[in-house]
Design an enzyme around this catalytic site. Structure first.
Site, PDB file in Angstrom:
ATOM      1  N   ASP A 181      18.461 -13.046 -28.538  1.00 19.36           N
ATOM      2  CA  ASP A 181      18.078 -11.929 -27.274  1.00 19.36           C
ATOM      3  C   ASP A 181      17.444 -10.836 -28.130  1.00 19.36           C
ATOM      4  OD1 ASP A 181      19.014 -11.076 -24.395  1.00 19.36           O
ATOM      5  OD2 ASP A 181      19.430  -9.566 -25.907  1.00 19.36           O
ATOM      6  N   ILE A 205      17.512   2.142 -20.547  1.00 19.61           N
ATOM      7  CA  ILE A 205      16.745   2.900 -21.360  1.00 19.61           C
ATOM      8  C   ILE A 205      15.098   2.898 -21.096  1.00 19.61           C
ATOM      9  CG2 ILE A 205      16.466   3.668 -23.797  1.00 19.61           C
ATOM     10  CD1 ILE A 205      18.885   2.671 -24.647  1.00 19.61           C
ATOM     11  N   GLY A 220      24.471  -4.702 -18.563  1.00 17.58           N
ATOM     12  CA  GLY A 220      25.197  -4.634 -17.298  1.00 17.58           C
ATOM     13  C   GLY A 220      24.766  -4.751 -16.131  1.00 17.58           C
ATOM     14  N   LYS A 251      13.669  -8.811 -27.543  1.00 17.68           N
ATOM     15  CA  LYS A 251      13.418  -7.499 -27.268  1.00 17.68           C
ATOM     16  C   LYS A 251      12.602  -7.056 -28.239  1.00 17.68           C
ATOM     17  CE  LYS A 251      17.697  -7.134 -24.787  1.00 17.68           C
ATOM     18  NZ  LYS A 251      19.376  -7.169 -24.968  1.00 17.68           N
TER      19      LYS A 251
HETATM   20  P1  NAP Z   1      23.244 -14.196 -13.752  1.00 19.67           P
HETATM   21  O1  NAP Z   1      24.457 -13.482 -13.246  1.00 19.67           O
HETATM   22  O2  NAP Z   1      23.685 -15.487 -14.461  1.00 19.67           O
HETATM   23  O3  NAP Z   1      22.540 -14.605 -12.477  1.00 19.67           O
HETATM   24  C1  NAP Z   1      21.305 -15.475 -12.384  1.00 19.67           C
HETATM   25  C2  NAP Z   1      20.839 -15.763 -10.667  1.00 19.67           C
HETATM   26  O4  NAP Z   1      19.683 -16.388 -10.903  1.00 19.67           O
HETATM   27  C3  NAP Z   1      22.052 -16.379 -10.081  1.00 19.67           C
HETATM   28  O5  NAP Z   1      22.023 -16.070  -8.864  1.00 19.67           O
HETATM   29  C4  NAP Z   1      21.482 -17.779 -10.239  1.00 19.67           C
HETATM   30  O6  NAP Z   1      21.953 -18.478  -8.916  1.00 19.67           O
HETATM   31  C5  NAP Z   1      20.094 -17.573 -10.118  1.00 19.67           C
HETATM   32  N1  NAP Z   1      19.136 -18.768 -10.868  1.00 19.67           N
HETATM   33  C6  NAP Z   1      19.387 -18.891 -11.966  1.00 19.67           C
HETATM   34  N2  NAP Z   1      18.765 -20.216 -12.291  1.00 19.67           N
HETATM   35  C7  NAP Z   1      18.258 -20.574 -11.284  1.00 19.67           C
HETATM   36  C8  NAP Z   1      17.260 -21.638 -10.908  1.00 19.67           C
HETATM   37  N3  NAP Z   1      16.616 -22.557 -11.639  1.00 19.67           N
HETATM   38  N4  NAP Z   1      16.983 -21.551  -9.412  1.00 19.67           N
HETATM   39  C9  NAP Z   1      17.223 -20.834  -8.500  1.00 19.67           C
HETATM   40  N5  NAP Z   1      18.252 -19.836  -9.098  1.00 19.67           N
HETATM   41  C10 NAP Z   1      18.558 -19.688 -10.254  1.00 19.67           C
HETATM   42  O7  NAP Z   1      22.382 -13.539 -14.806  1.00 19.67           O
HETATM   43  P2  NAP Z   1      22.096 -11.985 -14.837  1.00 19.67           P
HETATM   44  O8  NAP Z   1      23.086 -11.462 -15.744  1.00 19.67           O
HETATM   45  O9  NAP Z   1      21.813 -11.394 -13.727  1.00 19.67           O
HETATM   46  O10 NAP Z   1      20.795 -11.936 -15.664  1.00 19.67           O
HETATM   47  C11 NAP Z   1      19.595 -12.351 -15.067  1.00 19.67           C
HETATM   48  C12 NAP Z   1      18.264 -11.811 -15.994  1.00 19.67           C
HETATM   49  O11 NAP Z   1      18.443 -10.414 -16.260  1.00 19.67           O
HETATM   50  C13 NAP Z   1      18.098 -12.760 -17.036  1.00 19.67           C
HETATM   51  O12 NAP Z   1      16.943 -12.958 -17.550  1.00 19.67           O
HETATM   52  C14 NAP Z   1      18.896 -11.779 -18.184  1.00 19.67           C
HETATM   53  O13 NAP Z   1      18.645 -11.717 -19.674  1.00 19.67           O
HETATM   54  C15 NAP Z   1      18.397 -10.154 -17.792  1.00 19.67           C
HETATM   55  N6  NAP Z   1      19.277  -9.077 -17.948  1.00 19.67           N
HETATM   56  C16 NAP Z   1      20.356  -9.195 -17.840  1.00 19.67           C
HETATM   57  C17 NAP Z   1      21.531  -8.104 -18.134  1.00 19.67           C
HETATM   58  C18 NAP Z   1      22.799  -8.224 -18.168  1.00 19.67           C
HETATM   59  O14 NAP Z   1      23.328  -6.967 -18.678  1.00 19.67           O
HETATM   60  N7  NAP Z   1      23.528  -8.864 -17.518  1.00 19.67           N
HETATM   61  C19 NAP Z   1      20.728  -7.023 -18.961  1.00 19.67           C
HETATM   62  C20 NAP Z   1      19.197  -6.832 -19.073  1.00 19.67           C
HETATM   63  C21 NAP Z   1      18.626  -8.218 -18.717  1.00 19.67           C
HETATM   64  P3  NAP Z   1      23.599 -18.789  -8.668  1.00 19.67           P
HETATM   65  O15 NAP Z   1      23.823 -17.699  -8.298  1.00 19.67           O
HETATM   66  O16 NAP Z   1      23.608 -19.897  -7.611  1.00 19.67           O
HETATM   67  O17 NAP Z   1      24.212 -19.471 -10.042  1.00 19.67           O
HETATM   68  N1  HSE Z   2      22.808  -9.790 -23.034  1.00 17.60           N
HETATM   69  C1  HSE Z   2      22.020  -8.672 -23.297  1.00 17.60           C
HETATM   70  C2  HSE Z   2      22.798  -7.818 -23.891  1.00 17.60           C
HETATM   71  C3  HSE Z   2      21.875  -8.156 -21.697  1.00 17.60           C
HETATM   72  O1  HSE Z   2      23.924  -8.073 -24.474  1.00 17.60           O
HETATM   73  O2  HSE Z   2      22.279  -6.918 -24.521  1.00 17.60           O
HETATM   74  C4  HSE Z   2      20.866  -6.921 -21.949  1.00 17.60           C
HETATM   75  O3  HSE Z   2      19.721  -7.522 -21.959  1.00 17.60           O
END
Ligand code: NAP
Ligand code: HSE
Length: 435
Positions: A202, A138, A303, A206
């Protein structure tokens, strides 16, 4: 005319990072057409490059050495999608100070270290953008900063966490809490540590970002009153259904007499209210302002691909706009005080379990009256030697309701722990029924 080549690095290659790579590859021609720049992902930082990955990665892309990205002077843009506060914060600060623009999806980092990060961006003369950190797909940050800049937004109400909205919906459908949370993790909605989702942290980060941008004053996370869905019981879900309401984790930020109040709490949302219709991992944000009256945005709030779409949009915005970009000019900011948490008003639902004998109801009513809390609806259900009372109050400051609740809990006639949740309704509580 040939396109400008822009080597891009990703910090993180998980759910969001791998999806950013995919969207940049698939959308490369379109981005080139609209900006004249060709974005090319050249490096991605991970913890363990050798780990087997669901989405795979081209040979040589992954590294666990941040210096390879930091010291590569060709890298023109970085997307931070690794999460966490450290070492992430230090990496982003270094990049910004060296003059590399950064876009981030990290709500905790922006909410907690925003001032330092924006100062570093100003020092480096580059932009820091963070659309994906709030409500994933969004575009609410862009809307607030660019389209609603003269609107004087004074209230933000929203469902800003996809995981908890998904879990609550599954609970309504009869699924267990733990089982639903595991499913949210499997679908890539939850944070690396899902306690951030279920305890409301979380959503609090936000709401801090939304309140900061909407009201033009810095709102620290520790100003926010937070409780999560870990306190929600099946009996609350059932009572909400009987009142034609739904239990939702609601964030609310208000400007009252130039003071700022923000809270995140499970609430009873009237089935006729727009927030009640938000299903699954979707989010919604209602903005109320002078000129717009009310505007609601709804869409995917979590997602991989959904979040990546906002990350890529920020990258395109960085290329399409020069200089420091928004939120880097401190002089346009004002400094407002915090509204004490207890002064935030709303109707409340109270569940009270008491001994079923003469005079008890009068004592409860007296405790509510002592705090100036007025009852709008009351339903009594007989139990085994006790009574369950479902009370909906007229609008009252949260602190007065909590004070009445404490007094009621201390009564010798009180049985189980009494609970109170705010009610979100635009119908007026007197209209509410009980099924
Ligand atoms: P994720 O799947 O856990 O991916 C995290 C990535 O970062 C992995 O590739 C991990 O490496 C790497 N990483 C983590 N700590 C590290 C470190 N200290 N040094 C080097 N690499 C590191 O997380 P995600 O869901 O993609 O989320 C990432 C960010 O987006 C977060 O801030 C989250 O709040 C935000 N976000 C997520 C969503 C969602 O729906 N998932 C939505 C909005 C915002 P490895 O692959 O080797 O473990
Ligand atoms: N964990 C977060 C949620 C990802 O469920 O809303 C999006 O920021």
């Amino acid at each position: 005319m040939s396109a400008v080549d822009v080597p891009v690095a990703l910090l993180g290659y998980g759910t969001v990072g791998s999806a950013v790579h995919r969207l940049l590859d698939e959308g490369a021609d379109e981005i080139e057409r609209s900006t004249g720049h060709r974005l090319r992902v050249v490096r991605a930082l991970v913890r363990d490059p050798a780990r087997e990955r669901r989405h795979g990665a081209p040979e040589g892309l992954l590294t666990d050495d941040f210096a390879l990205i930091r010291d590569d002077s060709d890298v023109g843009l970085v997307a931070e999608v690794m999460g966490g506060l450290e070492p992430t914060g230090s990496y982003v600060l270094e990049l910004l100070r060296r003059g590399t623009p950064v876009v981030t999806a990290n709500k905790q980092l922006v909410a907690r270290s925003g001032p330092e990060l924006f100062a570093a961006a100003a020092e480096g003369g580059v932009q820091l953008r963070f659309e994906a950190s709030v409500c994933a797909a969004i575009p609410v940050i862009k809307l607030l900063r660019e389209s609603l800049v003269v609107t004087n937004v004074h209230r933000v109400l929203g469902i800003v966490n996809g995981t908890t909205n998904f879990v609550l919906g599954e609970m309504e459908a009869g699924r267990g809490y733990a089982d639903a949370l595991v499913e949210a993790q499997r679908l890539g909605f939850a944070e690396a540590d899902p306690t951030e989702d279920v305890t409301g942290l979380d959503a609090a980060a936000k709401m801090a970002i939304l309140a900061t941008v909407a009201f033009g004053t810095r709102v620290p996370v520790d100003w926010i009153e937070v409780s999560g869905i870990d306190a929600v019981r099946d009996e609350h879900v059932a009572a909400a259904r009987a009142l034609d309401m739904r239990v939702k984790l609601v964030g609310e930020a208000v400007l009252v007499d130039d003071r700022v109040g923000v809270r995140v709490q499970p609430a009873f949302v009237d089935a006729h209210h727009p927030l009640a219709a938000v299903e699954g991992a979707f989010n919604a944000v209602m903005l109320q302002g002078d000129a717009i009256r009310e505007l609601t945005l709804e869409g995917p709030g979590a997602g991989g691909l959904e979040t990546a779409s906002a990350v890529v949009a920020d990258m395109v915005s960085v290329l399409g706009t020069g200089s420091g970009g928004f939120l880097s000019r401190d002089p346009v900011w004002r400094s407002l005080e915090r509204l004490p948490a207890g002064e935030l008003p709303s109707p409340h639902y109270l569940r009270l379990e008491v001994e079923d004998r003469a005079g008890v109801l009068a004592r409860l009513a007296q405790e509510l009256a002592n705090e100036g809390v007025s009852v709008a609806r009351l339903v009594q259900q007989p139990g085994d030697g006790h009574a369950v009372l479902h009370v909906v109050t007229h609008e009252a400051p949260a602190g007065r309701v909590q004070a009445a609740l404490q007094a009621i809990r201390a009564l010798p006639e009180a049985r189980r722990r009494a609970a109170a949740l705010p009610v979100v309704s635009s119908r007026g509580v007197a209209e509410l029924g009980w099924a």
